[in-house]
Design a protein around this motif. Structure first.
Motif, PDB file in Angstrom:
ATOM      1  N   LEU A  26       0.811  -1.217   0.000  1.00 57.36           N
ATOM      2  CA  LEU A  26       0.000   0.000   0.000  1.00 57.36           C
ATOM      3  C   LEU A  26       0.843   1.266   0.000  1.00 57.36           C
ATOM      4  CD1 LEU A  26      -2.808  -0.980   2.573  1.00 57.36           C
ATOM      5  CD2 LEU A  26      -2.984  -0.900   0.072  1.00 57.36           C
ATOM      6  N   GLY A  27       2.162   1.102   0.048  1.00 58.97           N
ATOM      7  CA  GLY A  27       3.028   2.272   0.075  1.00 58.97           C
ATOM      8  C   GLY A  27       3.197   2.858   1.463  1.00 58.97           C
ATOM      9  N   ASP A  56       0.614   7.501   6.017  1.00 59.65           N
ATOM     10  CA  ASP A  56       0.498   6.065   5.777  1.00 59.65           C
ATOM     11  C   ASP A  56      -0.894   5.559   6.145  1.00 59.65           C
ATOM     12  OD1 ASP A  56       3.061   6.000   4.869  1.00 59.65           O
ATOM     13  OD2 ASP A  56       3.841   4.623   6.393  1.00 59.65           O
ATOM     14  N   LEU A  57      -1.424   6.032   7.258  1.00 63.81           N
ATOM     15  CA  LEU A  57      -2.741   5.580   7.696  1.00 63.81           C
ATOM     16  C   LEU A  57      -3.839   6.044   6.751  1.00 63.81           C
ATOM     17  CD1 LEU A  57      -2.531   5.961  11.578  1.00 63.81           C
ATOM     18  CD2 LEU A  57      -2.264   3.900  10.179  1.00 63.81           C
ATOM     19  N   ALA A  58      -3.648   7.191   6.127  1.00 60.27           N
ATOM     20  CA  ALA A  58      -4.627   7.638   5.126  1.00 60.27           C
ATOM     21  C   ALA A  58      -4.679   6.640   3.975  1.00 60.27           C
ATOM     22  CB  ALA A  58      -4.258   9.033   4.619  1.00 60.27           C
ATOM     23  N   ARG A  59      -3.526   6.117   3.592  1.00 60.08           N
ATOM     24  CA  ARG A  59      -3.495   5.080   2.545  1.00 60.08           C
ATOM     25  C   ARG A  59      -4.208   3.815   3.026  1.00 60.08           C
ATOM     26  NH1 ARG A  59       1.884   7.222   2.169  1.00 60.08           N
ATOM     27  NH2 ARG A  59       2.227   8.282   0.173  1.00 60.08           N
ATOM     28  N   MET A  60      -3.974   3.458   4.280  1.00 57.96           N
ATOM     29  CA  MET A  60      -4.591   2.244   4.812  1.00 57.96           C
ATOM     30  C   MET A  60      -6.105   2.383   4.890  1.00 57.96           C
ATOM     31  SD  MET A  60      -3.695   0.128   8.307  1.00 57.96           S
ATOM     32  CE  MET A  60      -4.565   1.198   9.456  1.00 57.96           C
ATOM     33  N   VAL A  61      -6.592   3.538   5.335  1.00 52.47           N
ATOM     34  CA  VAL A  61      -8.037   3.754   5.439  1.00 52.47           C
ATOM     35  C   VAL A  61      -8.679   3.741   4.054  1.00 52.47           C
ATOM     36  CG1 VAL A  61      -9.816   5.408   6.111  1.00 52.47           C
ATOM     37  CG2 VAL A  61      -7.853   5.023   7.606  1.00 52.47           C
ATOM     38  N   THR A  62      -8.004   4.351   3.092  1.00 50.52           N
ATOM     39  CA  THR A  62      -8.518   4.354   1.717  1.00 50.52           C
ATOM     40  C   THR A  62      -8.646   2.927   1.192  1.00 50.52           C
ATOM     41  OG1 THR A  62      -7.543   6.522   1.272  1.00 50.52           O
ATOM     42  CG2 THR A  62      -8.089   5.159  -0.633  1.00 50.52           C
ATOM     43  N   ALA A  63      -7.641   2.098   1.485  1.00 52.61           N
ATOM     44  CA  ALA A  63      -7.681   0.699   1.053  1.00 52.61           C
ATOM     45  C   ALA A  63      -8.775  -0.066   1.793  1.00 52.61           C
ATOM     46  CB  ALA A  63      -6.323   0.043   1.278  1.00 52.61           C
ATOM     47  N   ALA A  64      -8.904   0.180   3.100  1.00 50.46           N
ATOM     48  CA  ALA A  64      -9.903  -0.530   3.902  1.00 50.46           C
ATOM     49  C   ALA A  64     -11.316  -0.215   3.433  1.00 50.46           C
ATOM     50  CB  ALA A  64      -9.742  -0.161   5.373  1.00 50.46           C
ATOM     51  N   ALA A  65     -11.521   0.990   2.901  1.00 53.71           N
ATOM     52  CA  ALA A  65     -12.853   1.389   2.449  1.00 53.71           C
ATOM     53  C   ALA A  65     -13.319   0.594   1.235  1.00 53.71           C
ATOM     54  CB  ALA A  65     -12.864   2.886   2.123  1.00 53.71           C
ATOM     55  N   ARG A  66     -12.398  -0.135   0.608  1.00 58.28           N
ATOM     56  CA  ARG A  66     -12.774  -0.946  -0.556  1.00 58.28           C
ATOM     57  C   ARG A  66     -13.366  -2.300  -0.151  1.00 58.28           C
ATOM     58  NH1 ARG A  66      -7.225   0.454  -2.300  1.00 58.28           N
ATOM     59  NH2 ARG A  66      -7.320   2.469  -3.374  1.00 58.28           N
ATOM     60  N   ASP A  86     -19.996  17.547   1.297  1.00 58.65           N
ATOM     61  CA  ASP A  86     -20.313  16.948   0.007  1.00 58.65           C
ATOM     62  C   ASP A  86     -19.082  16.474  -0.759  1.00 58.65           C
ATOM     63  OD1 ASP A  86     -22.286  16.053  -1.725  1.00 58.65           O
ATOM     64  OD2 ASP A  86     -22.096  17.794  -3.035  1.00 58.65           O
ATOM     65  N   ARG A  87     -18.059  16.047  -0.037  1.00 56.73           N
ATOM     66  CA  ARG A  87     -16.881  15.477  -0.687  1.00 56.73           C
ATOM     67  C   ARG A  87     -16.351  14.328   0.163  1.00 56.73           C
ATOM     68  NH1 ARG A  87     -12.795  20.360  -0.988  1.00 56.73           N
ATOM     69  NH2 ARG A  87     -14.736  21.453  -1.363  1.00 56.73           N
ATOM     70  N   PRO A  88     -15.850  13.257  -0.466  1.00 58.61           N
ATOM     71  CA  PRO A  88     -15.294  12.129   0.298  1.00 58.61           C
ATOM     72  C   PRO A  88     -13.916  12.487   0.833  1.00 58.61           C
ATOM     73  CG  PRO A  88     -15.061  11.728  -2.053  1.00 58.61           C
ATOM     74  CD  PRO A  88     -15.808  13.033  -1.924  1.00 58.61           C
ATOM     75  N   VAL A  89     -13.722  12.235   2.116  1.00 60.15           N
ATOM     76  CA  VAL A  89     -12.454  12.573   2.736  1.00 60.15           C
ATOM     77  C   VAL A  89     -11.990  11.436   3.647  1.00 60.15           C
ATOM     78  CG1 VAL A  89     -12.856  15.070   2.702  1.00 60.15           C
ATOM     79  CG2 VAL A  89     -13.570  13.730   4.701  1.00 60.15           C
ATOM     80  N   VAL A  90     -10.694  11.406   3.899  1.00 59.28           N
ATOM     81  CA  VAL A  90     -10.112  10.538   4.914  1.00 59.28           C
ATOM     82  C   VAL A  90      -9.573  11.434   6.012  1.00 59.28           C
ATOM     83  CG1 VAL A  90      -8.240   8.936   5.454  1.00 59.28           C
ATOM     84  CG2 VAL A  90      -9.548   8.649   3.348  1.00 59.28           C
ATOM     85  N   ILE A  91      -9.965  11.142   7.237  1.00 58.56           N
ATOM     86  CA  ILE A  91      -9.533  11.921   8.393  1.00 58.56           C
ATOM     87  C   ILE A  91      -8.680  11.049   9.293  1.00 58.56           C
ATOM     88  CG2 ILE A  91     -10.298  13.217  10.431  1.00 58.56           C
ATOM     89  CD1 ILE A  91     -12.905  13.818   8.944  1.00 58.56           C
ATOM     90  N   VAL A  92      -7.503  11.541   9.646  1.00 58.09           N
ATOM     91  CA  VAL A  92      -6.603  10.827  10.550  1.00 58.09           C
ATOM     92  C   VAL A  92      -6.240  11.763  11.694  1.00 58.09           C
ATOM     93  CG1 VAL A  92      -4.393   9.640  10.808  1.00 58.09           C
ATOM     94  CG2 VAL A  92      -5.652   9.477   8.636  1.00 58.09           C
ATOM     95  N   LEU A  93      -6.511  11.328  12.916  1.00 61.29           N
ATOM     96  CA  LEU A  93      -6.189  12.103  14.114  1.00 61.29           C
ATOM     97  C   LEU A  93      -5.421  11.199  15.071  1.00 61.29           C
ATOM     98  CD1 LEU A  93      -9.719  13.740  14.558  1.00 61.29           C
ATOM     99  CD2 LEU A  93      -7.664  14.865  13.684  1.00 61.29           C
ATOM    100  N   LEU A  94      -4.198  11.573  15.394  1.00 64.14           N
ATOM    101  CA  LEU A  94      -3.340  10.740  16.233  1.00 64.14           C
ATOM    102  C   LEU A  94      -2.871  11.493  17.468  1.00 64.14           C
ATOM    103  CD1 LEU A  94      -1.090   9.164  13.426  1.00 64.14           C
ATOM    104  CD2 LEU A  94      -3.199   8.240  14.417  1.00 64.14           C
ATOM    105  N   ASP A  95      -2.743  10.756  18.554  1.00 65.05           N
ATOM    106  CA  ASP A  95      -2.194  11.274  19.804  1.00 65.05           C
ATOM    107  C   ASP A  95      -2.955  12.496  20.295  1.00 65.05           C
ATOM    108  OD1 ASP A  95      -0.635  11.582  22.022  1.00 65.05           O
ATOM    109  OD2 ASP A  95       1.145  12.296  20.965  1.00 65.05           O
ATOM    110  N   SER A  96      -4.257  12.306  20.509  1.00 57.94           N
ATOM    111  CA  SER A  96      -5.087  13.369  21.084  1.00 57.94           C
ATOM    112  C   SER A  96      -5.101  13.215  22.603  1.00 57.94           C
ATOM    113  CB  SER A  96      -6.518  13.283  20.557  1.00 57.94           C
ATOM    114  OG  SER A  96      -6.550  13.440  19.159  1.00 57.94           O
ATOM    115  N   ASN A  97      -5.113  14.330  23.295  1.00 62.46           N
ATOM    116  CA  ASN A  97      -5.182  14.314  24.752  1.00 62.46           C
ATOM    117  C   ASN A  97      -6.628  14.442  25.199  1.00 62.46           C
ATOM    118  OD1 ASN A  97      -2.359  14.143  25.233  1.00 62.46           O
ATOM    119  ND2 ASN A  97      -2.156  16.320  24.777  1.00 62.46           N
ATOM    120  N   GLY A  98      -7.030  13.588  26.112  1.00 61.51           N
ATOM    121  CA  GLY A  98      -8.401  13.647  26.602  1.00 61.51           C
ATOM    122  C   GLY A  98      -9.312  12.724  25.819  1.00 61.51           C
TER     123      GLY A  98
END
Length: 353
Positions: free
Chosen positions: A220-221, A243-253, A314-326
């Motif tokens: 997946l690169g 990298d995780l954006a690539r993984m999520v895009t692949a998982a959506a298939r 109204d657009r498809p997006v991938v959201i990645v949020l890492l290491d959030s506090n709380g």
């Protein structure tokens, strides 16, 4: 006699006038030259001053003209700069440029427009960090790629108990379920024992499964990612937001991953008892969100993590949020991104072309 005298006087007057005219003409021609040569010092300064005023006037005129010419490119540049800034205000392409309007509390953040592949929001997207249970998306893809029987019954064994972090589970040792149910619980409720059991029941056992996870990542690169086990409890499971954006895009298939990861709640029969399980991402229960893939994660080394494939503004997006506090920070960041994108989208639609 008088008549002759008048005639002589008239002729004489005419001759005298004709002789005097050339002299006057010569004097008239020589007068300016003579005046310039013989003029007093004050006269010279007057001439020079007049010439100076004339030169200053010409210079001022030239300067005024030049300033008009110079002003045109300046105005053009300003207009071009203003024009260049307008699209950025409508739809920001870089988090740092719009940090004042979009304050995110996750250490790493990335929003990718799937239609264009462009990053809409970026915050340390290449930082390598533990990813906790986000790993379970890779676990599910490896299982589905192997085309294993999802209706085959597998069991929870002692090997599936978390001895690394000591996390609890609602799946006691000896519990049996189908592979499909184990995948549902791993993706929806982030059940670590279910995810570990999926890896352990893989052909070739856990070593072969982990090898398949890393092989899939390379395919997946995801060159900055590494997997050590299927649950994400190990802090050695690391990746980046890109990298995780690539993984999520692949998982959506994968239809199964889309369905299981976004199931809000489910009643599952385990050992003859019906148990209720809920999604760890509260946003899948919100009517304000249209989510295609979802996965949360948490260990102390990774912080609170969230990845989603969704439709926002109204657009498809991938959201990645890492290491959030709380506990609610990652959800808050996701909602802030959504509101900001929707607001930016409305401005873009209302702005005249």
């Amino acid at each position: 006699m008088k008549q002759k005298i008048k005639t002589v006087l008239l002729v004489g007057a005419l001759v005298g006038a004709s002789l005097q005219a050339p002299v006057l003409a010569a004097q008239s021609k020589k007068e300016p030259v003579h005046s310039a040569k013989k003029a007093p010092a004050s006269g010279k300064s007057t001439v020079r001053a007049a010439a100076g005023k004339q030169n200053v006037a010409k210079s001022a005129k030239s300067t005024k003209s030049d300033s008009r010419v110079a002003a045109k490119p300046a105005v053009s540049k300003m207009a071009a700069a203003e024009s260049a800034r307008k699209p950025i205000r409508r739809v920001s392409t870089n988090f740092d440029d719009d940090a004042g309007r979009l304050a995110l509390y996750s250490a790493s953040a990335l929003v990718i427009d799937q239609a264009t592949g462009h990053a809409i929001v970026e915050k340390q997207p290449n930082a390598v960090t533990p990813i906790a249970s986000i790993s379970k998306l890779m676990t599910a893809m490896v299982v589905l790629d192997a085309k294993l029987d999802l209706q085959e019954v597998i069991s929870i064994g002692d090997e599936d108990v978390d001895t690394l972090k000591g996390t609890r589970s609602r799946l006691p040792v000896g519990t049996t379920m189908t592979r499909e149910t184990a995948m549902l619980l791993a993706l929806m409720s982030s059940e670590n024992r279910a995810a570990h059991a999926l890896g352990r029941h893989y052909p070739g056992g856990m070593p072969a499964f982990v090898q398949a996870m890393n092989k899939k990542a390379q395919a997946l690169g995801m060159y900055n990612s590494r997997f050590e086990e299927p649950t994400g409890l190990s802090s050695n499971n690391v990746s980046t937001a890109h990298d995780l954006a690539r993984m999520v895009t692949a998982a959506a298939r994968y239809p199964e991953i889309r369905q299981y990861s976004t199931t809000a709640e489910a009643k599952v029969e385990l050992n003859g008892r019906i148990r209720d399980f809920h999604n760890t991402n509260a946003l899948v229960r919100s009517d304000n969100w249209e989510i295609g893939v979802s996965k949360t994660g948490y260990i102390s080394e990774a912080g609170r993590c969230l990845v989603m494939q969704a439709r926002v503004a109204d657009r498809p997006v991938v959201i990645v949020l890492l290491d959030s506090n709380g506990k609610m920070t990652r959800v808050g960041d996701a909602n802030r991104i959504k509101r900001w994108m929707e607001s930016a989208g409305l401005v873009q639609e209302r702005r005249p072309a």
